[in-house]
Design a protein around this motif. Structure first.
Motif, PDB file in Angstrom:
ATOM      1  N   MET A   1       0.849  -1.199   0.000  1.00 56.21           N
ATOM      2  CA  MET A   1       0.000   0.000   0.000  1.00 56.21           C
ATOM      3  C   MET A   1       0.881   1.245   0.000  1.00 56.21           C
ATOM      4  O   MET A   1       1.834   1.326   0.763  1.00 56.21           O
ATOM      5  CB  MET A   1      -0.925  -0.007   1.229  1.00 56.21           C
ATOM      6  N   SER A   2       0.555   2.207  -0.830  1.00 58.93           N
ATOM      7  CA  SER A   2       1.346   3.426  -0.901  1.00 58.93           C
ATOM      8  C   SER A   2       1.126   4.269   0.345  1.00 58.93           C
ATOM      9  O   SER A   2       0.070   4.219   0.983  1.00 58.93           O
ATOM     10  CB  SER A   2       0.969   4.218  -2.145  1.00 58.93           C
ATOM     11  N   GLU A   3       2.117   5.082   0.682  1.00 57.62           N
ATOM     12  CA  GLU A   3       2.028   5.916   1.868  1.00 57.62           C
ATOM     13  C   GLU A   3       1.060   7.066   1.656  1.00 57.62           C
ATOM     14  O   GLU A   3       0.881   7.571   0.545  1.00 57.62           O
ATOM     15  CB  GLU A   3       3.403   6.475   2.215  1.00 57.62           C
ATOM     16  N   ASP A   4       0.433   7.487   2.735  1.00 53.63           N
ATOM     17  CA  ASP A   4      -0.444   8.658   2.721  1.00 53.63           C
ATOM     18  C   ASP A   4       0.431   9.892   2.857  1.00 53.63           C
ATOM     19  O   ASP A   4       0.995  10.140   3.919  1.00 53.63           O
ATOM     20  CB  ASP A   4      -1.445   8.565   3.861  1.00 53.63           C
ATOM     21  N   ILE A   5       0.546  10.682   1.794  1.00 51.78           N
ATOM     22  CA  ILE A   5       1.446  11.838   1.821  1.00 51.78           C
ATOM     23  C   ILE A   5       0.921  12.953   2.713  1.00 51.78           C
ATOM     24  O   ILE A   5       1.648  13.919   2.986  1.00 51.78           O
ATOM     25  CB  ILE A   5       1.729  12.378   0.406  1.00 51.78           C
ATOM     26  N   PRO A 181      12.754  19.114  -9.726  1.00 50.85           N
ATOM     27  CA  PRO A 181      13.347  17.824  -9.317  1.00 50.85           C
ATOM     28  C   PRO A 181      14.734  17.583  -9.906  1.00 50.85           C
ATOM     29  O   PRO A 181      15.582  16.970  -9.259  1.00 50.85           O
ATOM     30  CB  PRO A 181      12.334  16.796  -9.836  1.00 50.85           C
ATOM     31  N   THR A 182      14.972  18.106 -11.125  1.00 57.26           N
ATOM     32  CA  THR A 182      16.293  17.934 -11.732  1.00 57.26           C
ATOM     33  C   THR A 182      17.346  18.733 -10.975  1.00 57.26           C
ATOM     34  O   THR A 182      18.447  18.230 -10.683  1.00 57.26           O
ATOM     35  CB  THR A 182      16.266  18.371 -13.206  1.00 57.26           C
ATOM     36  N   ILE A 183      17.001  19.978 -10.650  1.00 57.76           N
ATOM     37  CA  ILE A 183      17.922  20.808  -9.856  1.00 57.76           C
ATOM     38  C   ILE A 183      18.233  20.126  -8.531  1.00 57.76           C
ATOM     39  O   ILE A 183      19.386  20.047  -8.097  1.00 57.76           O
ATOM     40  CB  ILE A 183      17.315  22.200  -9.609  1.00 57.76           C
ATOM     41  N   GLU A 184      17.199  19.600  -7.929  1.00 61.38           N
ATOM     42  CA  GLU A 184      17.379  18.954  -6.632  1.00 61.38           C
ATOM     43  C   GLU A 184      18.244  17.709  -6.743  1.00 61.38           C
ATOM     44  O   GLU A 184      19.145  17.482  -5.935  1.00 61.38           O
ATOM     45  CB  GLU A 184      16.004  18.586  -6.078  1.00 61.38           C
ATOM     46  N   ARG A 185      17.972  16.911  -7.747  1.00 61.21           N
ATOM     47  CA  ARG A 185      18.698  15.657  -7.912  1.00 61.21           C
ATOM     48  C   ARG A 185      20.179  15.904  -8.196  1.00 61.21           C
ATOM     49  O   ARG A 185      21.047  15.211  -7.670  1.00 61.21           O
ATOM     50  CB  ARG A 185      18.067  14.855  -9.055  1.00 61.21           C
ATOM     51  N   VAL A 186      20.467  16.944  -8.985  1.00 59.04           N
ATOM     52  CA  VAL A 186      21.847  17.220  -9.374  1.00 59.04           C
ATOM     53  C   VAL A 186      22.597  17.982  -8.289  1.00 59.04           C
ATOM     54  O   VAL A 186      23.744  17.666  -7.962  1.00 59.04           O
ATOM     55  CB  VAL A 186      21.876  18.011 -10.696  1.00 59.04           C
ATOM     56  N   LEU A 187      21.949  18.982  -7.704  1.00 59.04           N
ATOM     57  CA  LEU A 187      22.644  19.881  -6.784  1.00 59.04           C
ATOM     58  C   LEU A 187      22.392  19.578  -5.314  1.00 59.04           C
ATOM     59  O   LEU A 187      23.258  19.838  -4.485  1.00 59.04           O
ATOM     60  CB  LEU A 187      22.241  21.334  -7.073  1.00 59.04           C
ATOM     61  N   LEU A 188      21.213  19.065  -4.989  1.00 56.68           N
ATOM     62  CA  LEU A 188      20.862  18.916  -3.587  1.00 56.68           C
ATOM     63  C   LEU A 188      20.835  17.470  -3.100  1.00 56.68           C
ATOM     64  O   LEU A 188      20.763  17.214  -1.910  1.00 56.68           O
ATOM     65  CB  LEU A 188      19.494  19.567  -3.320  1.00 56.68           C
ATOM     66  N   ASP A 193      12.426  14.206  -1.507  1.00 57.90           N
ATOM     67  CA  ASP A 193      11.814  15.120  -0.556  1.00 57.90           C
ATOM     68  C   ASP A 193      11.429  16.456  -1.182  1.00 57.90           C
ATOM     69  O   ASP A 193      10.297  16.910  -1.031  1.00 57.90           O
ATOM     70  CB  ASP A 193      12.757  15.339   0.631  1.00 57.90           C
ATOM     71  N   PHE A 194      12.350  17.117  -1.864  1.00 62.82           N
ATOM     72  CA  PHE A 194      12.005  18.401  -2.456  1.00 62.82           C
ATOM     73  C   PHE A 194      10.984  18.234  -3.576  1.00 62.82           C
ATOM     74  O   PHE A 194      10.146  19.109  -3.781  1.00 62.82           O
ATOM     75  CB  PHE A 194      13.252  19.119  -2.970  1.00 62.82           C
ATOM     76  N   ALA A 195      11.012  17.140  -4.289  1.00 63.16           N
ATOM     77  CA  ALA A 195      10.017  16.898  -5.332  1.00 63.16           C
ATOM     78  C   ALA A 195       8.621  16.788  -4.732  1.00 63.16           C
ATOM     79  O   ALA A 195       7.628  17.106  -5.401  1.00 63.16           O
ATOM     80  CB  ALA A 195      10.360  15.632  -6.111  1.00 63.16           C
ATOM     81  N   MET A 196       8.523  16.358  -3.483  1.00 64.96           N
ATOM     82  CA  MET A 196       7.216  16.276  -2.835  1.00 64.96           C
ATOM     83  C   MET A 196       6.562  17.638  -2.715  1.00 64.96           C
ATOM     84  O   MET A 196       5.329  17.750  -2.729  1.00 64.96           O
ATOM     85  CB  MET A 196       7.363  15.652  -1.441  1.00 64.96           C
TER      86      MET A 196
END
Length: 247
Positions: A1-5, A181-188, A193-196
């Protein structure tokens, strides 16, 4: 079951992990608009807020609204910041507001579970926290605001929103769903988490439904769209006396 965001502990985890880089990420990736919108949110608070007024910053995060609030109302007596993320509050005090700490109290709790006293606030503000709630939680939040405000108390809340109808909306959504999300994935190095934050924003839509919920609680409410609807806000007042129920 997926998590409740929208589960409180899930939200806490997201923002605890984001807290260290949240301020920079928010400012850079919004091209500075989040700071401008915070100032506009405070500017929408109806007058008057009298000397010694006490109030709440709900879903307070890193406390970035406090300088705007204290600049407009320098005689505010106290701000109680309520947020579920201990990491966000620690960031606020260490990096931004150590010299204001004597005027700011903190409650680390799920806002909707907080036992805030009735008629205890002259004002309520919130910036960019509405998106972390679903529709049922928004109804509970509207009831909490109505309960906590004193008669005559004022409120203002703002949230990043989906600018439906704006001709540049596809570009906005591309920025939100792909670029950030790309900025976050590359730089952060923390894309999940930030994509959320983008997921919460697109799910939120805008504050129009929340405005109706506040009206249903007997509050006076104005709804406002900012920058073609990329942010929406609600502001208003609790009447000095609620109208008597009609039979």
């Amino acid at each position: 079951m997926s998590e409740d965001i929208y589960d409180a502990q899930f939200v806490k985890g997201v923002f605890d992990r984001c807290s260290g880089k949240y301020i920079a990420f928010s400012l850079i990736c919004s091209f500075g608009f989040t700071e401008r919108w915070r100032a506009q949110c405070v500017g929408m608070l109806p007058d008057p807020i009298t000397a010694g007024a006490r109030g709440y910053d709900l879903m307070a995060g890193t406390g970035e609204v406090w300088p705007h609030l204290l600049k407009r109302f320098p005689d505010v007596g106290a701000i109680t910041a309520v947020d579920i993320s201990s990491g966000m509050h620690q960031r606020a005090i260490e990096r931004l507001h150590a010299h204001r700490a004597h005027r700011i109290a903190f409650i680390e709790d799920d806002v909707l579970a907080s036992d805030l006293p009735d008629a205890s606030a002259d004002f309520v503000v919130s910036t960019f926290g509405l998106k972390t709630f679903n529709r049922d939680q928004h109804r509970r939040l509207a009831a909490l605001i109505a309960r906590c405000l004193k008669p005559g108390g004022v409120f203002s809340m703002i949230e990043a929103s989906d600018p439906k109808g704006w001709w540049l909306r596809p570009l906005y959504l591309f920025h939100l769903k792909i670029v950030l999300p790309t900025i976050e994935r590359v730089l952060l190095r923390g894309a999940q988490d930030f994509a959320m934050i983008g997921t919460y924003s697109t799910n939120f839509g805008d504050a129009s439904a929340f405005a109706e919920m506040l009206l249903a609680e007997g509050l006076e409410v104005k709804y406002r769209r900012l920058f073609f609807g990329c942010a929406t806000a609600v502001a208003g007042r609790k009447p000095e006396a609620l109208p008597a129920a009609t039979l």
